[in-house]
Write a protein that holds these residues in place. Structure first.
Motif, PDB file in Angstrom:
ATOM      1  N   GLY A   1      -4.344  -6.100  -5.301  1.00  0.00           N
ATOM      2  CA  GLY A   1      -4.014  -7.428  -5.794  1.00  0.00           C
ATOM      3  C   GLY A   1      -5.013  -8.471  -5.339  1.00  0.00           C
ATOM      4  N   VAL A   2      -4.728  -9.738  -5.674  1.00  0.00           N
ATOM      5  CA  VAL A   2      -5.707 -10.809  -5.465  1.00  0.00           C
ATOM      6  C   VAL A   2      -5.447 -11.647  -4.209  1.00  0.00           C
ATOM      7  CG1 VAL A   2      -6.157 -10.907  -7.955  1.00  0.00           C
ATOM      8  CG2 VAL A   2      -4.512 -12.506  -6.942  1.00  0.00           C
ATOM      9  N   VAL A   3      -4.462 -11.266  -3.410  1.00  0.00           N
ATOM     10  CA  VAL A   3      -4.225 -11.964  -2.130  1.00  0.00           C
ATOM     11  C   VAL A   3      -4.178 -10.894  -1.042  1.00  0.00           C
ATOM     12  CG1 VAL A   3      -2.576 -13.341  -0.795  1.00  0.00           C
ATOM     13  CG2 VAL A   3      -3.001 -13.895  -3.190  1.00  0.00           C
TER      14      VAL A   3
ATOM     15  N   PHE B   1      12.735   5.755  -5.378  1.00  0.00           N
ATOM     16  CA  PHE B   1      12.805   7.215  -5.231  1.00  0.00           C
ATOM     17  C   PHE B   1      12.697   7.724  -3.796  1.00  0.00           C
ATOM     18  CE2 PHE B   1      11.396   5.984  -9.368  1.00  0.00           C
ATOM     19  CZ  PHE B   1      12.299   6.665 -10.168  1.00  0.00           C
ATOM     20  N   GLY B   2      12.464   6.833  -2.856  1.00  0.00           N
ATOM     21  CA  GLY B   2      12.360   7.259  -1.475  1.00  0.00           C
ATOM     22  C   GLY B   2      11.470   6.296  -0.714  1.00  0.00           C
ATOM     23  N   VAL B   3      11.190   6.654   0.532  1.00  0.00           N
ATOM     24  CA  VAL B   3      10.347   5.803   1.372  1.00  0.00           C
ATOM     25  C   VAL B   3       8.960   6.432   1.452  1.00  0.00           C
ATOM     26  CG1 VAL B   3      10.069   4.696   3.610  1.00  0.00           C
ATOM     27  CG2 VAL B   3      12.372   5.236   2.760  1.00  0.00           C
ATOM     28  N   ALA B   4       7.972   5.742   0.919  1.00  0.00           N
ATOM     29  CA  ALA B   4       6.593   6.239   1.015  1.00  0.00           C
ATOM     30  C   ALA B   4       6.104   5.988   2.436  1.00  0.00           C
ATOM     31  CB  ALA B   4       5.709   5.501   0.009  1.00  0.00           C
ATOM     32  N   THR B   5       5.552   7.009   3.049  1.00  0.00           N
ATOM     33  CA  THR B   5       5.016   6.815   4.412  1.00  0.00           C
ATOM     34  C   THR B   5       3.498   6.705   4.396  1.00  0.00           C
ATOM     35  OG1 THR B   5       4.999   9.195   4.811  1.00  0.00           O
ATOM     36  CG2 THR B   5       6.962   7.994   5.504  1.00  0.00           C
TER      37      THR B   5
ATOM     38  N   GLY C   1       0.484  -2.824  -9.580  1.00  0.00           N
ATOM     39  CA  GLY C   1      -0.701  -3.278  -8.844  1.00  0.00           C
ATOM     40  C   GLY C   1      -1.786  -3.828  -9.755  1.00  0.00           C
ATOM     41  N   LEU C   2      -1.780  -5.158  -9.932  1.00  0.00           N
ATOM     42  CA  LEU C   2      -2.752  -5.843 -10.793  1.00  0.00           C
ATOM     43  C   LEU C   2      -3.714  -6.640  -9.939  1.00  0.00           C
ATOM     44  CD1 LEU C   2      -0.171  -7.433 -13.240  1.00  0.00           C
ATOM     45  CD2 LEU C   2      -1.915  -5.792 -13.940  1.00  0.00           C
ATOM     46  N   GLY C   3      -5.009  -6.435 -10.116  1.00  0.00           N
ATOM     47  CA  GLY C   3      -5.973  -7.202  -9.327  1.00  0.00           C
ATOM     48  C   GLY C   3      -7.273  -7.390 -10.080  1.00  0.00           C
TER      49      GLY C   3
ATOM     50  N   THR D   1      -1.069  -9.176   1.078  1.00  0.00           N
ATOM     51  CA  THR D   1      -0.013  -8.415   0.392  1.00  0.00           C
ATOM     52  C   THR D   1      -0.016  -6.962   0.859  1.00  0.00           C
ATOM     53  OG1 THR D   1      -0.466  -9.816  -1.514  1.00  0.00           O
ATOM     54  CG2 THR D   1       0.909  -7.900  -1.906  1.00  0.00           C
ATOM     55  N   GLY D   2       1.160  -6.363   0.960  1.00  0.00           N
ATOM     56  CA  GLY D   2       1.269  -4.960   1.340  1.00  0.00           C
ATOM     57  C   GLY D   2       0.845  -4.047   0.195  1.00  0.00           C
ATOM     58  N   VAL D   3       0.114  -2.977   0.519  1.00  0.00           N
ATOM     59  CA  VAL D   3      -0.360  -2.090  -0.550  1.00  0.00           C
ATOM     60  C   VAL D   3       0.785  -1.260  -1.149  1.00  0.00           C
ATOM     61  CG1 VAL D   3      -2.678  -1.915   0.443  1.00  0.00           C
ATOM     62  CG2 VAL D   3      -1.019  -0.122   0.937  1.00  0.00           C
ATOM     63  N   THR D   4       1.819  -0.981  -0.361  1.00  0.00           N
ATOM     64  CA  THR D   4       2.823  -0.027  -0.848  1.00  0.00           C
ATOM     65  C   THR D   4       3.731  -0.624  -1.916  1.00  0.00           C
ATOM     66  OG1 THR D   4       2.754   1.075   1.266  1.00  0.00           O
ATOM     67  CG2 THR D   4       4.579   1.630  -0.158  1.00  0.00           C
ATOM     68  N   GLY D   5       4.351  -1.759  -1.612  1.00  0.00           N
ATOM     69  CA  GLY D   5       5.190  -2.393  -2.631  1.00  0.00           C
ATOM     70  C   GLY D   5       4.362  -2.674  -3.873  1.00  0.00           C
ATOM     71  N   LEU D   6       3.167  -3.180  -3.672  1.00  0.00           N
ATOM     72  CA  LEU D   6       2.271  -3.509  -4.787  1.00  0.00           C
ATOM     73  C   LEU D   6       1.998  -2.279  -5.648  1.00  0.00           C
ATOM     74  CD1 LEU D   6      -0.482  -5.885  -5.212  1.00  0.00           C
ATOM     75  CD2 LEU D   6      -1.375  -3.601  -4.980  1.00  0.00           C
TER      76      LEU D   6
ATOM     77  N   GLU E   1       9.122  -7.380 -18.064  1.00  0.00           N
ATOM     78  CA  GLU E   1       8.536  -8.162 -16.967  1.00  0.00           C
ATOM     79  C   GLU E   1       7.662  -7.274 -16.117  1.00  0.00           C
ATOM     80  OE1 GLU E   1      11.455  -9.833 -14.380  1.00  0.00           O
ATOM     81  OE2 GLU E   1      12.574 -10.753 -16.028  1.00  0.00           O
ATOM     82  N   TYR E   2       6.840  -7.908 -15.304  1.00  0.00           N
ATOM     83  CA  TYR E   2       6.112  -7.169 -14.275  1.00  0.00           C
ATOM     84  C   TYR E   2       7.047  -7.041 -13.068  1.00  0.00           C
ATOM     85  CZ  TYR E   2       2.602  -5.949 -10.826  1.00  0.00           C
ATOM     86  OH  TYR E   2       1.899  -5.308  -9.830  1.00  0.00           O
ATOM     87  N   VAL E   3       7.357  -5.809 -12.672  1.00  0.00           N
ATOM     88  CA  VAL E   3       8.434  -5.623 -11.685  1.00  0.00           C
ATOM     89  C   VAL E   3       8.086  -6.199 -10.307  1.00  0.00           C
ATOM     90  CG1 VAL E   3       9.360  -3.574 -12.836  1.00  0.00           C
ATOM     91  CG2 VAL E   3       7.716  -3.282 -11.000  1.00  0.00           C
TER      92      VAL E   3
ATOM     93  N   ARG F   1      10.777  -1.919   4.004  1.00  0.00           N
ATOM     94  CA  ARG F   1       9.745  -2.950   4.098  1.00  0.00           C
ATOM     95  C   ARG F   1       8.362  -2.336   4.244  1.00  0.00           C
ATOM     96  NH1 ARG F   1       9.625  -8.171   7.883  1.00  0.00           N
ATOM     97  NH2 ARG F   1       7.398  -8.572   7.806  1.00  0.00           N
ATOM     98  N   GLY F   2       7.457  -2.714   3.338  1.00  0.00           N
ATOM     99  CA  GLY F   2       6.055  -2.333   3.484  1.00  0.00           C
ATOM    100  C   GLY F   2       5.339  -3.511   4.131  1.00  0.00           C
ATOM    101  N   GLY F   3       4.701  -4.355   3.275  1.00  0.00           N
ATOM    102  CA  GLY F   3       4.029  -5.551   3.800  1.00  0.00           C
ATOM    103  C   GLY F   3       4.966  -6.739   3.942  1.00  0.00           C
ATOM    104  N   GLY F   4       6.176  -6.658   3.367  1.00  0.00           N
ATOM    105  CA  GLY F   4       7.139  -7.763   3.467  1.00  0.00           C
ATOM    106  C   GLY F   4       6.795  -8.953   2.591  1.00  0.00           C
ATOM    107  N   HIS F   5       6.020  -8.726   1.522  1.00  0.00           N
ATOM    108  CA  HIS F   5       5.519  -9.844   0.729  1.00  0.00           C
ATOM    109  C   HIS F   5       6.291 -10.124  -0.542  1.00  0.00           C
ATOM    110  CE1 HIS F   5       1.531 -11.885   1.485  1.00  0.00           C
ATOM    111  NE2 HIS F   5       2.015 -11.524   2.655  1.00  0.00           N
ATOM    112  N   ASN F   6       7.200  -9.250  -0.902  1.00  0.00           N
ATOM    113  CA  ASN F   6       7.852  -9.473  -2.199  1.00  0.00           C
ATOM    114  C   ASN F   6       8.646 -10.781  -2.181  1.00  0.00           C
ATOM    115  OD1 ASN F   6       9.878  -9.071  -4.453  1.00  0.00           O
ATOM    116  ND2 ASN F   6       8.555  -7.295  -4.704  1.00  0.00           N
ATOM    117  N   VAL F   7       8.498 -11.575  -3.234  1.00  0.00           N
ATOM    118  CA  VAL F   7       9.197 -12.871  -3.299  1.00  0.00           C
ATOM    119  C   VAL F   7      10.699 -12.739  -3.140  1.00  0.00           C
ATOM    120  CG1 VAL F   7       7.675 -14.373  -4.637  1.00  0.00           C
ATOM    121  CG2 VAL F   7       9.062 -12.707  -5.830  1.00  0.00           C
TER     122      VAL F   7
END
Ligand SMILES: Cc1cc2nc3c(=O)[nH]c(=O)nc-3n(C[C@H](O)[C@H](O)[C@H](O)COP(=O)(O)OP(=O)(O)OC[C@H]3O[C@@H](n4cnc5c(N)ncnc54)[C@H](O)[C@@H]3O)c2cc1C
Length: 474
Positions: free
Chosen positions: A142-144, A206-210, A157-159, A147-152, A426-428, A82-88
């Motif tokens: 992104g535009v909200v 590929f791993g957990v970004a810290t 990352g579109l903004g 949102t967490g920067v990491t998952g995005l 699709e946009y992942v 979990r980064g920002g926890g925002h993924n749908v």
């Protein structure tokens, strides 16, 4: 013994003393189902998601993440990150397994001279904007703002800066990543450049970004933001105009054409409240005066029912849509398709599908692409979808569980209906619930998939990081 869920879905039993030892290794703490904060910590942005992890490791830094990845590997546990926890999709949490939760690690450090920004993996876009704007800088995000920067970033990352400065992932210059073997790797242009390549659009495979380091650009503090609404009676003309205008708009502008239903706010005449509309949203990232001039043609079209365009702070633009996307209380299901173009019959189709939207908050969003993000050669990063001129995001947004079926069905109906106009997957980052993930991975990553698969074999041969658009090592 503690009963958890293994990667295979079977039960994994872990002796209590191992769990206690693991808890002692975590600076951020371990949350168990019996702990008082458990229900708060397991919640994610999408109110539809109600998962009950077996353990939640609140990771305060890389050392905690290394311990957590090793614990998950040694006990073969199902693992969510979990980064920002925002993924749908809600895949930042899982039922019965271990969650590596970075959402409390939100520090951001700006180097205003070198114009780089280091963000911990739980930082939100708002955290990053707050720090960078203090120096007149911005990183494309992104535009909200919640949102967490990491998952995005890992998904692309579109903004609002995408056409001038590229995707978030195009501006990623270094990442600290804990890989499946529990080691921390610093992936940059010189060392582990292949891993950096994969992180730029390949998702959480590929791993957990810290922490992530970005290039920043001078933006703001004031910019010009266009917000124009057209009525249903001219939806067809307004969308056709948007199609033609966006194709040649300067790349300082990044725009969205949105099919929506007008909200009941004072700025919009009451007769239009709740009725279908076409909304133009466009940011020009230069000076407000230049922006106002450059956006004149867009604002000059037709007879809008409201034009709320104004010079405003970049920070306000970044938060303009926040109130429409509340956390926890609302339910969301989003998918997307890159489009090869928008012929007249596609315009008419989208208008009809918006008329049939199950809730007034649901939207069909046409993201104008091109510019800087399309000049990066497709093989230079994992991101798939550089060549498409438009992305259609299909967003069902609603409040009551009784509308779940209708809302999900509408998104899937739109997704299927636009098949003739689709181009390149699709946009992942708008993944629905990852249904048909294998097909999406193939169509989206295209020519990059074989390289991604080889890297997955190198960095995660056992497929620990699988709750995503999964690139299977085999
Ligand atoms: C309201 C809203 C607005 C959005 N607007 C935009 C937008 O404008 N542009 C855009 O491009 N996208 C947008 N998105 C989509 C967004 O990019 C994705 O939902 C993204 O996954 C969110 O990142 P997160 O860290 O908050 O997500 P999380 O739910 O925490 O994580 C999503 C996935 O990313 C991976 N992940 C997260 N953290 C890590 C980590 N530290 N290491 C490794 N993998 C990790 C995991 O696979 C995880 O399942 C929006 C989403 C929402 C909810």
């Amino acid at each position: 013994m503690l009963e958890l869920i293994a990667r295979s879905g079977a039960t994994a039993t872990v002796p209590e003393r191992y769990v206690e030892h693991f808890a002692e290794q975590l600076r951020g703490g371990l949350v168990r189902p019996s702990d008082p904060g458990y229900d708060t910590v397991r919640g994610v942005w999408n109110g539809m998601i109600d998962r009950h992890p077996g353990l939640i490791a609140r990771c305060a830094g890389a050392a905690d993440v290394m311990a957590a990845v090793s614990f998950a590997r040694e006990h073969d546990l199902l693992l969510a990150v979990r980064g920002g926890g925002h993924n749908v999709s809600g895949n930042a949490v899982c039922d019965g397994g271990l969650v590596i939760d970075l959402s409390a690690s939100r520090a951001v450090h700006v180097d205003p001279v070198g114009r780089t920004v280091l963000a911990q993996a739980g930082a939100t876009i708002g955290d990053l904007d707050h720090e960078t704007q203090a120096f007149g800088l911005a990183v494309p995000m992104g535009v909200v703002s919640q949102t967490g920067v990491t998952g995005l970033t890992l998904g692309g990352g579109l903004g609002w800066l995408r056409r001038r400065y590229g995707l978030s992932s195009d501006n990623l210059v270094q990442a600290d990543v804990v890989t499946a073997d529990g080691r921390l790797i610093v992936a940059g242009p010189e060392d582990h450049a292949d891993l950096l390549w994969a992180l730029r659009g390949g998702g959480g495979n590929f791993g957990v970004a810290t922490s992530l380091t970005y290039r920043a650009h001078p933006v703001g503090p004031e910019v010009f933001f266009a917000v124009v609404l057209h009525p249903r009676s001219d939806a067809s003309g307004a969308l056709r105009f948007f199609r033609q205008w966006q194709a040649t708009a300067p790349e300082e502008i990044s725009a969205l054409g949105v099919l929506w239903h007008a909200p009941s706010i004072d700025e919009i005449p009451a007769e239009y409240h709740g009725s279908p509309v076409v909304l133009y949203l466009a940011l020009h990232c230069g000076s407000p005066a230049d922006g106002e001039r450059a956006l004149e043609p867009l604002r000059g079209y037709g007879s809008p029912i409201a034009d709320l365009s104004a010079a405003m702070s970049y920070l306000d633009v970044q938060q303009y849509l926040d109130a429409d996307y509340p956390a926890h209380t609302k339910r969301y299901y989003w998918k997307s398709r890159f489009l090869g173009g928008l012929p007249d019959d596609a315009v008419d189709l989208l208008i009809g599908l918006n008329d049939a939207a199950p809730t007034p908050d649901s939207t069909l969003d046409l993201w104008q692409l091109g510019g800087a993000m399309s000049r990066v050669p497709p093989g230079d990063s994992a991101f798939g979808g550089r060549s498409a001129p438009l992305l259609l995001a299909i967003e069902a947004n609603w409040e009551h569980a009784r509308h779940d079926d209708a809302c999900i069905a509408w998104v899937r109906r739109v997704y299927a209906a636009v098949e003739p106009y689709a181009s390149g997957g699709e946009y992942v980052n708008f993944p629905g619930f990852y249904e048909d993930s294998e097909a999406v991975v193939r169509s989206t990553f295209g020519q990059n998939l074989s390289r991604l698969t080889a890297l997955k074999r190198r960095y995660d041969p056992g497929n620990m990081f699988r709750l995503n658009h999964n690139i299977r090592p085999d």
